[in-house]
Scaffold this motif. Structure first.
Motif, PDB file in Angstrom:
ATOM      1  N   PRO A  81       0.807  -1.198   0.080  1.00 16.72           N
ATOM      2  CA  PRO A  81       0.064  -0.106   0.067  1.00 16.72           C
ATOM      3  C   PRO A  81       0.761   1.391  -0.001  1.00 16.72           C
ATOM      4  O   PRO A  81       1.903   1.412   0.874  1.00 16.72           O
ATOM      5  N   LYS A  82       0.565   2.408  -0.894  1.00 13.34           N
ATOM      6  CA  LYS A  82       1.185   3.509  -0.836  1.00 13.34           C
ATOM      7  C   LYS A  82       1.288   4.152   0.601  1.00 13.34           C
ATOM      8  O   LYS A  82       2.475   4.549   0.873  1.00 13.34           O
ATOM      9  N   TYR A  83       0.481   4.053   1.419  1.00 11.34           N
ATOM     10  CA  TYR A  83       0.518   4.927   2.625  1.00 11.34           C
ATOM     11  C   TYR A  83       1.733   4.198   3.512  1.00 11.34           C
ATOM     12  O   TYR A  83       2.395   4.712   4.187  1.00 11.34           O
TER      13      TYR A  83
ATOM     14  N   GLN B 266      -2.906   8.757   5.970  1.00 12.97           N
ATOM     15  CA  GLN B 266      -2.930   7.524   6.623  1.00 12.97           C
ATOM     16  C   GLN B 266      -1.645   7.251   7.010  1.00 12.97           C
ATOM     17  O   GLN B 266      -1.600   6.520   8.279  1.00 12.97           O
TER      18      GLN B 266
ATOM     19  N   VAL C 108       1.655  12.377  -3.629  1.00 13.76           N
ATOM     20  CA  VAL C 108       0.380  11.496  -3.303  1.00 13.76           C
ATOM     21  C   VAL C 108      -0.611  12.350  -2.856  1.00 13.76           C
ATOM     22  O   VAL C 108      -0.553  13.653  -2.655  1.00 13.76           O
TER      23      VAL C 108
ATOM     24  N   THR D 175      -3.854   9.810   1.377  1.00 18.94           N
ATOM     25  CA  THR D 175      -2.548   8.782   1.432  1.00 18.94           C
ATOM     26  C   THR D 175      -1.796   9.396   2.595  1.00 18.94           C
ATOM     27  O   THR D 175      -1.139   8.484   3.481  1.00 18.94           O
TER      28      THR D 175
END
Length: 252
Positions: free
Chosen positions: A12-14, A54, A47, A51
């Motif tokens: 996941p990006k976060y 998070q 981003v 995001t």
């Protein structure tokens, strides 16, 4: 903080962003320093702000960041290593060298899980204690003492309050402690825990449950709740508080 390409990362990006920001906190920021605002951070990393939030929320849960009302997001102080045991192993709560402070005492019933550990449903004295390190609350404890464990307890100290708590602890120390055992698990802060520890309800906590044995039975049960964002539990006979001095040097 530099930029990074997040689109090709399978996680996941976060979560990856959390790692990148965490590395920057180690190398570029001092304890107490205020981070750039969300708009600037989101633009720097390319981003969405959702995001970014998070990632920042996860870092806050891990104790790396603090959100201070009216100030912003700052780098949190290092976690402290809190010794779970007192000045010597196998000692009653309240014995010499104990770092906990009695806050109050009420008589009532133990929760079902504690009653199972006590193997009894008799009334208990519930002693509330707190622990502070470096001027901030790090733990709260409920000590459940069956009435039969302190049968000679006098009413002279009053039915509740810190005085009553100290009286229960004094009587408990009259028993010959035969041993103790502990278990540690991850939990979530209840409303009472959150109020005691200056956290939000549901925040991660470490729960240490200790059973004290005397006269062939469980004479008391302590349930201590530690802040998971600021504490690193250590087990041993030395009650000192350890700090990661690498982070201290960066703060100076």
């Amino acid at each position: 903080m530099g930029t990074t390409q997040l689109q090709t990362v399978p996680e996941p990006k976060y979560w990856h962003l959390k790692t990148v920001i965490g590395e920057a906190l180690d190398s570029e920021f001092a304890v107490g320093e205020i981070l750039p605002n969300e708009r600037d951070l989101a633009a720097r990393f390319g981003v969405a702000r959702a995001t970014l939030r998070q990632a920042l929320e996860q870092l806050e849960l891990e104790g790396r960041l603090q959100r201070r009302r009216g100030v912003g997001t700052t780098v949190a102080p290092p976690r402290v290593g809190v010794a779970v045991e007192g000045s010597r192993a196998h000692s009653w709560p309240g014995a010499r060298g104990d770092v906990w402070q009695p806050a109050g005492c009420e008589r009532g019933s133990a929760p079902a899980a504690v009653a199972d550990l006590l193997d009894s449903e008799e009334p208990v004295h519930v002693v509330r204690r707190t622990r502070v390190s470096h001027g901030r609350p790090v733990a709260a404890e409920l000590l459940y003492v069956p009435v039969s464990s302190v049968a000679e307890l006098s009413s002279i100290d009053g039915p509740s309050g810190p005085g009553r708590a100290r009286a229960v602890l004094r009587e408990l120390q009259r028993l010959g402690l035969e041993g103790e055992d502990r278990s540690v698990e991850l939990g979530s802060a209840s409303a009472d825990d959150a109020r005691e520890l200056d956290r939000l309800p549901g925040a991660p906590v470490l729960v240490v449950t200790t059973r004290f044995f005397a006269e062939g039975r469980t004479a008391a049960v302590a349930v201590a709740t530690y802040r998971a964002d600021t504490c690193r539990l250590t087990f041993g006979d030395t009650p000192h508080v350890e700090i990661d001095h690498r982070q201290e040097r960066r703060a100076s």
